[in-house]
Design a protein around this motif. Sequence first.
Motif, short mmCIF file in Angstrom:
data_model
loop_
_atom_site.label_atom_id
_atom_site.label_comp_id
_atom_site.label_asym_id
_atom_site.label_seq_id
_atom_site.Cartn_x
_atom_site.Cartn_y
_atom_site.Cartn_z
N GLN A 1 -6.17 23.39 40.35
CA GLN A 1 -5.70 24.75 40.62
C GLN A 1 -4.58 24.76 41.65
OE1 GLN A 1 -7.07 27.31 39.02
NE2 GLN A 1 -8.98 26.50 38.22
N THR A 2 -3.96 23.60 41.92
CA THR A 2 -2.97 23.49 42.99
C THR A 2 -1.63 23.04 42.45
OG1 THR A 2 -4.75 22.87 44.52
CG2 THR A 2 -2.49 22.51 45.26
N ALA A 3 -0.57 23.74 42.83
CA ALA A 3 0.78 23.34 42.44
C ALA A 3 1.22 22.14 43.29
CB ALA A 3 1.75 24.50 42.64
N THR A 4 1.92 21.20 42.67
CA THR A 4 2.35 20.00 43.40
C THR A 4 3.57 20.28 44.27
OG1 THR A 4 3.68 19.34 41.48
CG2 THR A 4 1.43 18.45 41.64
N ASN A 5 4.36 21.28 43.92
CA ASN A 5 5.53 21.65 44.71
C ASN A 5 5.99 23.05 44.30
OD1 ASN A 5 7.49 21.27 42.41
ND2 ASN A 5 6.69 19.18 42.59
N SER A 6 7.06 23.53 44.91
CA SER A 6 7.51 24.89 44.65
C SER A 6 8.37 25.01 43.40
CB SER A 6 8.29 25.43 45.86
OG SER A 6 9.40 24.60 46.14
N THR A 7 8.81 23.89 42.85
CA THR A 7 9.57 23.89 41.60
C THR A 7 8.69 23.31 40.50
OG1 THR A 7 11.67 23.61 42.78
CG2 THR A 7 11.65 23.11 40.43
N ILE A 8 8.39 24.12 39.50
CA ILE A 8 7.44 23.73 38.46
C ILE A 8 8.09 23.92 37.09
CG2 ILE A 8 5.13 24.11 37.51
CD1 ILE A 8 4.42 25.54 40.12
N SER B 1 3.49 31.08 54.58
CA SER B 1 4.18 31.13 53.29
C SER B 1 3.34 30.56 52.15
CB SER B 1 5.52 30.39 53.37
OG SER B 1 5.35 29.08 53.84
N GLU B 2 2.08 30.23 52.42
CA GLU B 2 1.18 29.83 51.35
C GLU B 2 0.84 31.04 50.48
OE1 GLU B 2 -1.23 26.09 53.43
OE2 GLU B 2 -2.20 28.05 53.25
N ASN B 3 0.56 30.78 49.21
CA ASN B 3 0.28 31.90 48.31
C ASN B 3 -0.48 31.38 47.07
OD1 ASN B 3 0.31 34.52 47.25
ND2 ASN B 3 2.47 34.84 47.82
N VAL B 4 -1.04 32.30 46.34
CA VAL B 4 -1.67 32.00 45.05
C VAL B 4 -0.93 32.81 44.00
CG1 VAL B 4 -3.77 32.12 43.66
CG2 VAL B 4 -3.92 31.53 46.08
N TYR B 5 -0.46 32.12 42.96
CA TYR B 5 0.39 32.76 41.97
C TYR B 5 -0.34 32.84 40.62
CZ TYR B 5 4.08 31.97 45.38
OH TYR B 5 4.83 31.98 46.53
N CYS B 6 -0.20 33.99 39.99
CA CYS B 6 -0.75 34.21 38.66
C CYS B 6 0.39 34.13 37.65
CB CYS B 6 -1.43 35.58 38.59
SG CYS B 6 -2.09 35.98 36.95
N PHE B 7 0.23 33.27 36.66
CA PHE B 7 1.23 33.09 35.61
C PHE B 7 0.72 33.78 34.33
CE2 PHE B 7 1.69 29.73 38.63
CZ PHE B 7 3.04 29.41 38.68
N THR B 8 1.50 34.72 33.84
CA THR B 8 1.15 35.43 32.61
C THR B 8 2.27 35.19 31.59
OG1 THR B 8 -0.05 37.14 33.84
CG2 THR B 8 0.58 37.64 31.57
N LEU B 9 1.93 34.47 30.53
CA LEU B 9 2.90 34.16 29.48
C LEU B 9 2.60 35.02 28.26
CD1 LEU B 9 5.26 32.31 28.63
CD2 LEU B 9 3.56 30.67 27.81
N ALA C 1 -2.77 31.73 33.79
CA ALA C 1 -3.10 30.59 34.65
C ALA C 1 -2.86 30.98 36.09
CB ALA C 1 -2.26 29.36 34.29
N ARG C 2 -3.58 30.30 37.02
CA ARG C 2 -3.42 30.58 38.44
C ARG C 2 -3.25 29.26 39.18
NH1 ARG C 2 -5.26 35.54 40.38
NH2 ARG C 2 -5.90 34.61 42.34
N LEU C 3 -2.31 29.24 40.13
CA LEU C 3 -2.06 28.05 40.93
C LEU C 3 -1.89 28.45 42.39
CD1 LEU C 3 0.51 26.01 38.78
CD2 LEU C 3 -1.91 25.50 39.13
N GLN D 1 -13.65 25.70 41.31
CA GLN D 1 -13.11 25.50 42.65
C GLN D 1 -11.63 25.79 42.64
OE1 GLN D 1 -14.70 22.17 44.79
NE2 GLN D 1 -12.71 21.63 45.65
N GLY D 2 -11.13 26.46 43.69
CA GLY D 2 -9.72 26.79 43.72
C GLY D 2 -9.33 27.52 44.99
N TRP D 3 -8.42 28.48 44.84
CA TRP D 3 -7.86 29.19 46.00
C TRP D 3 -7.85 30.69 45.75
CZ3 TRP D 3 -7.04 25.56 49.63
CH2 TRP D 3 -6.77 24.26 49.20
#
Length: 217
Positions: free
Chosen positions: A45-52, A97-105, A115-117, A175-177
Amino acid sequence: MNIQNIRKHFIGTLAAFTMVFASFAGTRSNEAVVFLEPEKSSFWQTATNSTITLPVCFPEGAASAELTVSGLGYRKVYSVSGDSCTVELPPATALSSENVYCFTLAFDNGVTNHARLGLIQGLGEDGCGSTRCLLPEGSRKWNAVPRTAVIPIPYGISSFMLNGVETDTCLGGAQGWYAIGPLSANVPLDVEMATGEGELLKVSLAGKFSGFFLHLR
């Protein structure tokens, strides 16, 4: 089948397996990360970096899609027509500047994927990580967080409450954020979680002042 035949059958099978294994011994596939139980790992549930760069698989009948990325104080929409989409998120260079982002495609044929990261503070430019160390426990700084905060959610949480209100983590027990905020300065927010084993986890968080303001008239 008697014992002698069983032995012959076993030895023949073992020999065939050994030959097959030996034929593959000189060939090695590329390394890959495999999550056997993704619901029990925060890395899933974690992004590896800010560019995905997200791969996009179009369902039958879809020719285009719209990707909406939203988080606390953030929202951006991308038009998708190819087999991938590169998303640029605000870098998590500090706790604030931490955050949890919801991706809606959303595809043009009505199919929608979610998806959420969590994007949390990771490695610095020197390749080293860092974390807060607040001592002693119970001091004023112990529960102080920036106006927004990303908190870890353990696996198997059966209940999650903010100020006594049941809240959906959108993780389904994985488990996640979870991102909270904005928090008011020195106004406590009671966070309470119950595990599947009945253990109760509690903490009271309060936003901290971002600076000192002096108004002159």
